[in-house]
Design an enzyme around this catalytic site. Structure first.
Site, PDB file in Angstrom:
ATOM      1  N   HIS A 128       0.641  -1.254  -0.002  1.00 50.52           N
ATOM      2  CA  HIS A 128      -0.280  -0.466   0.112  1.00 50.52           C
ATOM      3  C   HIS A 128       0.883   0.964   0.283  1.00 50.52           C
ATOM      4  O   HIS A 128       0.617   2.023   0.404  1.00 50.52           O
ATOM      5  CB  HIS A 128      -0.900  -0.331   1.226  1.00 50.52           C
ATOM      6  CG  HIS A 128      -2.310  -0.797   1.165  1.00 50.52           C
ATOM      7  ND1 HIS A 128      -2.952  -0.860   2.469  1.00 50.52           N
ATOM      8  CD2 HIS A 128      -2.543  -2.389   0.371  1.00 50.52           C
ATOM      9  CE1 HIS A 128      -3.790  -2.182   1.961  1.00 50.52           C
ATOM     10  NE2 HIS A 128      -3.246  -2.383   0.672  1.00 50.52           N
ATOM     11  N   CYS A 157       5.841  19.417  -7.586  1.00 45.93           N
ATOM     12  CA  CYS A 157       6.872  18.701  -8.149  1.00 45.93           C
ATOM     13  C   CYS A 157       7.914  20.048  -8.544  1.00 45.93           C
ATOM     14  O   CYS A 157       7.702  20.142  -9.253  1.00 45.93           O
ATOM     15  CB  CYS A 157       6.140  17.350  -9.021  1.00 45.93           C
ATOM     16  SG  CYS A 157       7.000  16.530 -10.108  1.00 45.93           S
ATOM     17  N   SER A 197      -6.761  -8.501   8.378  1.00 45.35           N
ATOM     18  CA  SER A 197      -8.232  -9.515   8.602  1.00 45.35           C
ATOM     19  C   SER A 197      -8.578  -8.981   7.243  1.00 45.35           C
ATOM     20  O   SER A 197      -9.439  -9.558   6.716  1.00 45.35           O
ATOM     21  CB  SER A 197      -8.724  -9.196   9.545  1.00 45.35           C
ATOM     22  OG  SER A 197      -8.788  -8.151  10.133  1.00 45.35           O
ATOM     23  N   ASN A 221      -3.814 -14.058  14.383  1.00 46.58           N
ATOM     24  CA  ASN A 221      -4.777 -12.642  14.625  1.00 46.58           C
ATOM     25  C   ASN A 221      -5.837 -12.542  15.838  1.00 46.58           C
ATOM     26  O   ASN A 221      -6.042 -14.144  15.930  1.00 46.58           O
ATOM     27  CB  ASN A 221      -5.548 -12.709  12.816  1.00 46.58           C
ATOM     28  CG  ASN A 221      -6.142 -11.747  12.351  1.00 46.58           C
ATOM     29  OD1 ASN A 221      -5.466 -10.436  11.958  1.00 46.58           O
ATOM     30  ND2 ASN A 221      -7.110 -11.080  12.642  1.00 46.58           N
TER      31      ASN A 221
HETATM   32 ZN   LIG Z   1       5.571  15.689 -10.980  1.00 47.30          ZN
END
Ligand SMILES: [Zn+2]
Length: 271
Positions: A128, A157, A197, A221
């Site tokens: 993630h 950026c 889970s 768990n």
């Molecule tokens: Zn950029």
């Protein structure tokens, strides 16, 4: 005779199933980080209780109110920085170090925090993304680990001038293909799932597919998960910070015994 259902008996069975395998994949989830004191979304207090996590961790949320999303991320970065890895996370690093090549232990996580790295676990797969990554919101490809003062998060950026966003994987976004490929390329022959889970696809399918293929799967768990009821899955009930060190202690002891018995093998070299 009935198998030993005591905690000690279950731990021994789990260590026995996972020990001796060449490629052990460990998948850790929210329950593992919660044991280190990282607040889960439900624990959030004050301002954040008014929101659903989907209303903060999505492209739509960021388009609606980028500063609100950034406030949430900066706050979580500070909360995680104040936590320490627990004994279970540290024991995973020990297991990696005690596992003799060519055997390997790969640790993957759905947690965005850096507690596994701080526990000295090597080559963590972040499914993630990382809480500390800042990335270009216009997807020009720029991404960098932010500094302790979140300095990058306040600037455009540096490559294309677009706003920047948290580098995590948000709701509705695919998991990073290169990280998923690292798991597929690992070709695990055993799996340990810790405090996870609610895994999303394609990661949710890994443990069930391994069970179908006859490989050992062990789960740690606090409560039952969709995996718990599957044929052949060995479930250890409890917290990752207590059960994991006990399990890994058994596994590393067995590895050490097999190493020392090799070392004192009395067979002459030319026999
Ligand atoms: Zn950029």
């Amino acid at each position: 005779m009935d198998p030993d259902h005591s905690v000690t008996g279950q731990l021994a069975r789990a260590a026995d199933r996972l020990g001796g395998r060449r490629r052990l994949l460990v998948i850790t989830g929210a329950g593992s980080s919660a044991d280190a004191g990282v607040p889960t979304f439900r624990d959030a207090d004050g301002l954040w209780q008014r929101y659903r996590v989907e209303d903060l961790a999505s492209r739509q949320a960021f388009a609606r109110d980028p500063e609100l999303v950034w406030r949430w991320y900066r706050e979580r970065r500070e909360q995680v920085a104040a936590c320490q890895p627990h004994a279970g996370q540290r024991s995973l690093a020990l297991l990696q170090r005690c596992t003799p090549a060519p055997r390997r232990v790969l640790v993957a996580t759905t947690n965005e925090d850096d507690l596994l790295e701080r526990a000295a676990v090597a080559d963590v797969v972040h499914l993630h993304g990382s809480l500390y990554d800042t990335a270009c919101a216009a997807a020009c490809g720029w991404r960098s680990r932010d500094s302790e003062d979140n300095g990058l998060s306040f600037l455009p950026c540096p490559r294309c001038g677009a706003p920047v966003r948290p580098g995590s994987v948000w709701f509705g976004e695919p998991l990073p293909a290169d990280e998923v490929e690292r798991i597929e390329g690992f070709a695990a022959d055993a799996c340990l799932v810790v405090g996870s889970s609610s895994l999303v696809q394609p990661v949710a399918a890994i443990a069930p597919e391994m069970l179908l293929a006859g490989h050992p799967v062990v789960e740690i768990n606090a409560t039952a998960t969709p995996l718990s009821g599957m044929d052949g899955c060995l479930s250890l009930r409890g917290s990752a910070c207590e059960i994991l060190p006990a399990l890994i202690d058994l596994m590393t002891s067995s590895l050490m015994r097999s190493r020392s018995s090799t070392a004192i093998d009395p067979t002459p070299p030319d026999a």
